[in-house]
Design a protein around this motif. Structure first.
Motif, PDB file in Angstrom:
ATOM      1  N   VAL A 234      -1.697  12.593  -1.935  1.00  0.00           N
ATOM      2  CA  VAL A 234      -3.107  11.457  -3.634  1.00  0.00           C
ATOM      3  C   VAL A 234      -3.851  10.668  -3.040  1.00  0.00           C
ATOM      4  O   VAL A 234      -5.009  11.268  -3.474  1.00  0.00           O
ATOM      5  N   ARG A 235      -3.500  10.617  -1.620  1.00  0.00           N
ATOM      6  CA  ARG A 235      -4.513   9.889  -1.091  1.00  0.00           C
ATOM      7  C   ARG A 235      -6.083  10.159  -0.679  1.00  0.00           C
ATOM      8  O   ARG A 235      -7.212   9.832  -0.397  1.00  0.00           O
ATOM      9  N   GLN A 236      -5.466  11.728  -0.038  1.00  0.00           N
ATOM     10  CA  GLN A 236      -6.889  12.477   0.489  1.00  0.00           C
ATOM     11  C   GLN A 236      -8.100  12.940  -0.863  1.00  0.00           C
ATOM     12  O   GLN A 236      -8.849  12.484  -1.166  1.00  0.00           O
ATOM     13  N   ARG A 237      -7.701  13.460  -2.244  1.00  0.00           N
ATOM     14  CA  ARG A 237      -8.128  13.165  -3.013  1.00  0.00           C
ATOM     15  C   ARG A 237      -8.428  12.058  -3.581  1.00  0.00           C
ATOM     16  O   ARG A 237      -9.553  12.086  -4.426  1.00  0.00           O
ATOM     17  N   ALA A 238      -7.604  10.535  -3.487  1.00  0.00           N
ATOM     18  CA  ALA A 238      -8.866   9.414  -3.951  1.00  0.00           C
ATOM     19  C   ALA A 238      -9.769   9.085  -3.086  1.00  0.00           C
ATOM     20  O   ALA A 238     -10.717   8.494  -3.344  1.00  0.00           O
ATOM     21  N   ARG A 239      -9.442   9.697  -1.596  1.00  0.00           N
ATOM     22  CA  ARG A 239     -10.785   9.349  -0.913  1.00  0.00           C
ATOM     23  C   ARG A 239     -11.795  10.483  -1.523  1.00  0.00           C
ATOM     24  O   ARG A 239     -12.705  10.162  -1.508  1.00  0.00           O
TER      25      ARG A 239
ATOM     26  N   HIS B  47       2.576   8.932  -3.279  1.00  0.00           N
ATOM     27  CA  HIS B  47       3.291   9.648  -2.232  1.00  0.00           C
ATOM     28  C   HIS B  47       3.742  11.236  -2.329  1.00  0.00           C
ATOM     29  O   HIS B  47       3.325  11.708  -3.382  1.00  0.00           O
ATOM     30  N   THR B  48       3.395  11.055  -0.904  1.00  0.00           N
ATOM     31  CA  THR B  48       3.683  13.276  -0.983  1.00  0.00           C
ATOM     32  C   THR B  48       4.202  13.886   0.078  1.00  0.00           C
ATOM     33  O   THR B  48       4.238  13.654   1.231  1.00  0.00           O
ATOM     34  N   SER B  49       5.233  14.360  -0.714  1.00  0.00           N
ATOM     35  CA  SER B  49       5.554  14.758   0.520  1.00  0.00           C
ATOM     36  C   SER B  49       4.708  15.932   1.719  1.00  0.00           C
ATOM     37  O   SER B  49       4.121  16.932   1.489  1.00  0.00           O
TER      38      SER B  49
ATOM     39  N   PHE C 275       6.562  16.039  -7.387  1.00  0.00           N
ATOM     40  CA  PHE C 275       6.778  15.055  -7.889  1.00  0.00           C
ATOM     41  C   PHE C 275       7.598  14.180  -7.248  1.00  0.00           C
ATOM     42  O   PHE C 275       8.601  13.755  -8.130  1.00  0.00           O
ATOM     43  N   SER C 276       7.751  13.430  -6.394  1.00  0.00           N
ATOM     44  CA  SER C 276       8.859  12.746  -5.113  1.00  0.00           C
ATOM     45  C   SER C 276       8.480  11.219  -5.649  1.00  0.00           C
ATOM     46  O   SER C 276       7.582  10.670  -5.899  1.00  0.00           O
TER      47      SER C 276
ATOM     48  N   GLY D 264       1.553  13.644  -5.900  1.00  0.00           N
ATOM     49  CA  GLY D 264       2.426  14.477  -5.694  1.00  0.00           C
ATOM     50  C   GLY D 264       0.871  15.067  -4.711  1.00  0.00           C
ATOM     51  O   GLY D 264      -0.271  14.643  -5.415  1.00  0.00           O
ATOM     52  N   ALA D 265       1.280  16.153  -4.287  1.00  0.00           N
ATOM     53  CA  ALA D 265       0.470  17.598  -3.971  1.00  0.00           C
ATOM     54  C   ALA D 265      -0.008  18.369  -4.883  1.00  0.00           C
ATOM     55  O   ALA D 265       0.444  19.200  -6.153  1.00  0.00           O
TER      56      ALA D 265
END
Ligand code: SF4
Length: 126
Positions: free
Chosen positions: A69-74, A26-28, A20-21, A62-63
């Motif tokens: 986050v972007r992958q999950r949103a897509r 943003h995902t580390s 959670f950064s 976060g992951a």
């Protein structure tokens, strides 16, 4: 117990700030590497997918389940950019600050500023 899989979560054994950064979107990479070896990744992915429909959910950060986050949103069928832009303008009209809008929609502050600026320019030319 329903959440007993969490006892095996690798993220619970490392520095939580990796997961959670730096705010929405943003995902580390380090977090995603940890997820890639996590034995409960499928359970985690199912868990987070139950919450992602709520745009205000903390799970937009976060992951989770080995995905950014972007992958999950897509994969979750996030609204097209035009719909999102309209949502930003409606929230702006309701008096929400850019940071609040960004957090609620799971987007960057910069995107909010860009959409608002484009909207102002459009209004000026009408
Ligand atoms: S897959 Fe889920 S439970 Fe496993 S490390 Fe990643 S975020 Fe944690």
């Amino acid at each position: 117990m329903k959440y007993e899989w969490m006892d095996q979560a690798l993220c619970a054994q490392v520095d939580p700030s990796l997961f959670f950064s730096e705010g929405p979107r943003h995902t580390s990479r380090k977090a995603l590497r940890i997820c890639s070896t996590c034995p409960v990744q499928p359970e985690c992915a199912d868990y987070v997918s139950a919450f992602e429909g709520d745009l205000t959910a903390k799970y937009r950060y976060g992951a989770w389940g080995g995905k950014s986050v972007r992958q999950r949103a897509r994969e979750g069928g996030e609204p097209p950019a035009a719909d999102r832009d309209e949502q930003i303008i409606r929230m702006t009209d309701r008096g929400l600050a850019p940071g609040e809008i960004a957090a609620q929609l799971g987007i960057s502050d910069r995107t909010v500023f860009r959409v608002r600026k484009a909207h102002r320019k459009q209004k000026e030319t009408v």
